[in-house]
Design a protein around this motif. Structure first.
Motif, PDB file in Angstrom:
ATOM      1  N   GLU A 153       0.856  -1.188   0.000  1.00  0.00           N
ATOM      2  CA  GLU A 153       0.000   0.000   0.000  1.00  0.00           C
ATOM      3  C   GLU A 153       0.894   1.239   0.000  1.00  0.00           C
ATOM      4  OE1 GLU A 153      -2.623   0.007   3.369  1.00  0.00           O
ATOM      5  OE2 GLU A 153      -1.041   0.485   4.774  1.00  0.00           O
ATOM      6  N   CYS A 154       0.360   2.322  -0.560  1.00  0.00           N
ATOM      7  CA  CYS A 154       1.145   3.557  -0.595  1.00  0.00           C
ATOM      8  C   CYS A 154       0.769   4.423   0.606  1.00  0.00           C
ATOM      9  CB  CYS A 154       0.943   4.293  -1.916  1.00  0.00           C
ATOM     10  SG  CYS A 154      -0.573   5.269  -2.019  1.00  0.00           S
ATOM     11  N   TYR A 155       1.423   5.554   0.761  1.00  0.00           N
ATOM     12  CA  TYR A 155       1.160   6.428   1.919  1.00  0.00           C
ATOM     13  C   TYR A 155      -0.294   6.902   1.943  1.00  0.00           C
ATOM     14  CZ  TYR A 155       1.419  10.482   4.977  1.00  0.00           C
ATOM     15  OH  TYR A 155       1.185  11.397   5.978  1.00  0.00           O
ATOM     16  N   GLU A 156      -0.912   6.933   0.735  1.00  0.00           N
ATOM     17  CA  GLU A 156      -2.263   7.489   0.664  1.00  0.00           C
ATOM     18  C   GLU A 156      -3.351   6.427   0.437  1.00  0.00           C
ATOM     19  OE1 GLU A 156      -1.795  11.736  -1.242  1.00  0.00           O
ATOM     20  OE2 GLU A 156      -0.267  10.402  -1.989  1.00  0.00           O
ATOM     21  N   CYS A 157      -2.978   5.149   0.516  1.00  0.00           N
ATOM     22  CA  CYS A 157      -3.987   4.088   0.329  1.00  0.00           C
ATOM     23  C   CYS A 157      -5.067   4.148   1.398  1.00  0.00           C
ATOM     24  CB  CYS A 157      -3.323   2.715   0.388  1.00  0.00           C
ATOM     25  SG  CYS A 157      -2.744   2.151  -1.222  1.00  0.00           S
ATOM     26  N   VAL A 158      -4.675   4.561   2.597  1.00  0.00           N
ATOM     27  CA  VAL A 158      -5.646   4.675   3.688  1.00  0.00           C
ATOM     28  C   VAL A 158      -5.741   6.150   4.048  1.00  0.00           C
ATOM     29  CG1 VAL A 158      -6.177   3.992   6.054  1.00  0.00           C
ATOM     30  CG2 VAL A 158      -4.948   2.431   4.545  1.00  0.00           C
ATOM     31  N   HIS A 439      -8.729   0.663  -4.555  1.00  0.00           N
ATOM     32  CA  HIS A 439      -9.518   1.880  -4.769  1.00  0.00           C
ATOM     33  C   HIS A 439      -8.740   3.142  -4.454  1.00  0.00           C
ATOM     34  CE1 HIS A 439     -12.854  -0.792  -5.302  1.00  0.00           C
ATOM     35  NE2 HIS A 439     -12.621  -1.338  -4.124  1.00  0.00           N
ATOM     36  N   CYS A 440      -7.447   2.998  -4.163  1.00  0.00           N
ATOM     37  CA  CYS A 440      -6.660   4.186  -3.803  1.00  0.00           C
ATOM     38  C   CYS A 440      -6.648   5.157  -4.982  1.00  0.00           C
ATOM     39  CB  CYS A 440      -5.234   3.774  -3.459  1.00  0.00           C
ATOM     40  SG  CYS A 440      -4.152   5.175  -3.150  1.00  0.00           S
ATOM     41  N   TYR A 441      -6.967   6.428  -4.713  1.00  0.00           N
ATOM     42  CA  TYR A 441      -7.016   7.387  -5.820  1.00  0.00           C
ATOM     43  C   TYR A 441      -5.630   7.863  -6.223  1.00  0.00           C
ATOM     44  CZ  TYR A 441      -6.595  11.241  -2.448  1.00  0.00           C
ATOM     45  OH  TYR A 441      -6.149  12.097  -1.467  1.00  0.00           O
ATOM     46  N   VAL A 442      -4.618   7.361  -5.524  1.00  0.00           N
ATOM     47  CA  VAL A 442      -3.252   7.766  -5.875  1.00  0.00           C
ATOM     48  C   VAL A 442      -2.494   6.647  -6.589  1.00  0.00           C
ATOM     49  CG1 VAL A 442      -1.025   8.505  -4.929  1.00  0.00           C
ATOM     50  CG2 VAL A 442      -3.138   9.444  -4.011  1.00  0.00           C
ATOM     51  N   CYS A 443      -2.569   5.412  -6.069  1.00  0.00           N
ATOM     52  CA  CYS A 443      -1.693   4.388  -6.643  1.00  0.00           C
ATOM     53  C   CYS A 443      -2.403   3.309  -7.449  1.00  0.00           C
ATOM     54  CB  CYS A 443      -0.831   3.753  -5.549  1.00  0.00           C
ATOM     55  SG  CYS A 443      -1.735   2.644  -4.467  1.00  0.00           S
ATOM     56  N   SER A 444      -3.758   3.311  -7.482  1.00  0.00           N
ATOM     57  CA  SER A 444      -4.389   2.223  -8.233  1.00  0.00           C
ATOM     58  C   SER A 444      -4.104   2.422  -9.726  1.00  0.00           C
ATOM     59  CB  SER A 444      -5.890   2.197  -7.971  1.00  0.00           C
ATOM     60  OG  SER A 444      -6.500   3.243  -8.662  1.00  0.00           O
TER      61      SER A 444
HETATM   62 ZN   LIG Z   1      -2.274   3.966  -2.638  1.00  0.00          ZN
END
Ligand SMILES: [Zn+2]
Ligand SMILES: Nc1ncnc2c1ncn2[C@@H]1O[C@H](COP(=O)(O)OP(=O)(O)OP(=O)(O)O)[C@@H](O)[C@H]1O
Length: 625
Positions: A153-158, A439-444
């Motif tokens: 997961e990336c820093y912004e996944c959650v 569903h991450c709006y940064v890394c998906s």
């Molecule tokens: Zn992410």
């Protein structure tokens, strides 16, 4: 050591980047050179402050005022003269450090202290496909996580929790806790000397919903309402914002920043105005206005000097007077260069001003006063930094970095420092990294879409840019095009869309259901935003969600869908760590903590403390031989 073979030593030659040379960064840089890394780049935008010296041990008294990155690089070089270390006294969020810059590194190590910079580095590492080790500490808690595109997961996944906020009317009209007065005093600093944010108005808010009668009209008590609203009486009895529409700053300038006049305006006239909003005081203790003439001595006792004790009101008035004189002088000088002042807890007059104004306001509202030390902690939103926690975190960063460098990806772990030993007696807990959130709006990798609910008739383009794209979605240089009209709404080219900034979205042809394609070339970040018009929202209210259907049910409960998603992620995390390792305490401002990235509808809120972007200095970089 068998693992220190030629192949490994070769890997240590690869260039790596350290972002941040503060508490964790100093420890980290020292560890890296002692481990044998030979090509290190270090970037930090700040200079050394005296308050850094207790834990940022690469710095000495004589370095105060010098760039952190430079001094840290020099100290590291002194430890291991054969290391190549390049420093940048600059913000990583500048244009110079784009994807190409990141691509030169085998790994990036974050030792930062704010979400904006962390999100930015996260996006650049994803864009450049470079592994990132993220870290954070807060008091005794700490954590480290490895972020690899497509693998973890990336820093912004959650989503991360928003910093604690308070309704604007509590701050402006009805404070009941010391922190409310401190937030007010910080806003006052900005209104007088800093970057003015209209959301942070400090004068009484006549539109407080609590002060409306059932027909929605403002209730004013007779005597004071005539005095304050129709101008029959003293002009001074109006709140600053009502006085001939002068802003707080304009009013102060017209009055030459006179401490006495300003005092009487803020602590007597404005308080009287608040008293006239009679509904507010039906079930509350009324505030007691104060006048400067009540503090004729203006001296205060010289014995009251310890920053840990409670000072008398006399002393605070004296502190207030001196601070305001000094700040007004500085503000005058800065204005000549078109600059404003930036609040800094480590700057004496700035800190004294906030502590004095907060305590005087607390006194007026019968709220317990606080020592200078306590106000500093609260105003700086400080959880004391603990050197040993930083040392543990920095050690763990290197352990994880070594696994990545050696391509032992299956060994990579997320690590937490626990508050107490877990049932197995361990203070360090580790866990396998969580996979990317699809569903991450940064890394998906597919469809990156979010829904934003707002009022298209009242939200201005500039609010959309600053509050939604920059503050909530962490973009730095956004470009926005309306897919229906093909119109450029926001451009990162300087000046190109300036003329549109003060227009409401609807005036540019934006409709309910319009879609914006937004991209940040700097972050290599693209997202589609679907706009949903909400008639009841005020001009700066908005709601961000990934699922437009959840809204109605959740909004009724006052729980936001995204908050719920965040909460469920958190519970999942807690479950994993807590049950397995006795954890369950996400680290504040750390890598796995959550942020609710939007405002609640209809409620104006103020941040306790924004991670004030520090003044950046001109870029300077050089290689230490
Ligand atoms: Zn992410
Ligand atoms: N955008 C950025 N670019 C480069 N460096 C940054 C950026 N944002 C923050 N930093 C640096 O990250 C470091 C974080 O270190 P730390 O958390 O110890 O903060 P500090 O400012 O040194 O300490 P404190 O906040 O407790 O006074 C700081 O040195 C800060 O200057």
């Amino acid at each position: 050591m068998t693992w220190r073979n030629a192949d490994f030593l070769q890997k240590l030659q690869k260039p790596i980047l350290v972002v941040g040379a503060g508490g964790i960064g100093c420890e980290l840089i020292k560890n890296l050179v002692l481990t044998g890394f030979k090509n290190i780049h270090v970037i930090d935008l700040d200079t050394i402050d005296v308050s850094n010296l207790n834990r940022q041990f690469l710095f000495r008294k004589e370095h105060v005022g010098k760039p952190k990155a430079q001094v840290a690089a020099e100290a590291a070089k002194a430890l291991c003269p054969d290391v190549n270390i390049k420093f940048y006294h600059d913000s990583i969020m500048k244009e110079d450090y784009g994807v190409e810059f990141f691509q030169q590194f085998a790994i990036v190590l974050n030792a930062l202290d704010n979400k904006a910079a962390r999100s930015h580095v996260n996006r650049l590492c994803l864009g450049a496909v470079v592994p990132l080790v993220e870290s954070g500490s807060s008091g005794y808690l700490g954590q480290v996580a490895v972020i690899m595109k497509g693998k973890t997961e990336c820093y912004e996944c959650v989503p991360k929790p928003a910093q604690k906020t308070f309704p604007g009317c509590t701050i402006r009209n009805t404070p009941s806790e010391p922190i409310h007065c401190i937030v007010w005093a910080k806003s006052l600093f900005n209104q007088l000397f800093g970057e003015v944010d209209p959301d942070d108005d400090v004068s009484p808010d006549p539109n407080d919903e609590e002060n409306q009668n059932p027909k929605g009209n403002t209730v004013m008590s007779k005597s004071s309402s005539t005095a304050s609203m129709d101008g029959n009486n003293s002009e001074n009895s109006k709140p600053v914002s009502e006085t001939e529409k002068l802003s707080t700053r304009q009013w102060a300038a017209v009055n030459n920043y006179d401490p006495e006049k300003l005092f009487n305006k803020l602590f007597f006239d404005d308080i009287n105005y608040l008293l006239s909003m009679s509904n507010l005081w039906k079930e509350r203790r009324k505030p007691t206005p104060l006048q400067w003439s009540q503090f004729l001595s203006g001296e205060g006792s010289s014995r009251e000097s310890s920053v840990n004790t409670l000072w008398s009101l006399d002393k605070w008035c004296n502190v207030y007077e001196k601070a305001i004189q000094e700040l007004a002088k500085r503000f005058d000088e800065s204005a000549k260069e078109n600059r404003v002042l930036t609040w800094d807890k480590d700057d004496e007059p700035s800190m004294n001003f906030v502590a004095a104004c907060a305590n005087i306001r607390s006194h007026i509202f019968h709220i317990p006063e606080k020592s200078l030390f306590d106000v500093k902690s609260m105003a700086g939103n400080i959880v004391p930094a603990i050197a040993t926690t930083n040392a543990c975190v920095a050690g763990m960063i290197v352990v994880e970095a070594l696994k990545v460098i050696r391509e032992e990806f299956d060994k990579v772990r997320s690590i937490y420092i626990l508050r107490q030993p877990n049932p197995r007696g361990k203070i360090l807990a580790d866990d396998e990294p969580v996979g990317p959130n699809p569903h991450c709006y940064v890394c998906s990798s597919h469809k990156r879409e979010i829904f934003v609910r707002l009022n298209i008739h009242t939200m201005l383009v500039k609010t959309f840019e600053s509050k939604i794209l920059k503050q909530s979605l962490n973009m730095v240089a956004p470009d926005v095009i309306d897919l229906f009209t093909n119109r450029i709404i926001i451009s990162s080219e300087e000046g190109e869309t300036d003329a549109l900034m003060d227009k409401p979205l609807a005036e540019l042809g934006v409709k309910n259901g319009s879609q914006f394609d937004c991209d940040d070339y700097l972050q290599k970040f693209e997202i589609r935003i679907m706009l949903l018009h909400h008639e009841e929202f005020k001009s700066d209210d908005f709601e961000i969600t990934t699922d437009p259907h959840v809204h109605t049910a959740k909004a009724e409960n006052g729980v936001h869908p995204e908050a719920e998603i965040a909460e469920s992620h958190r519970k999942e995390e807690e479950h994993k760590n807590g049950n397995k390792e006795g954890n369950g305490q996400p680290v504040e401002d750390g890598v796995l903590s959550m942020e609710i990235i939007e405002k609640s509808p209809g409620l104006k809120r103020k941040a306790v403390d924004t991670n004030d972007e520090k003044e950046t200095s001109p870029k300077r970089s050089r290689i230490i031989e």
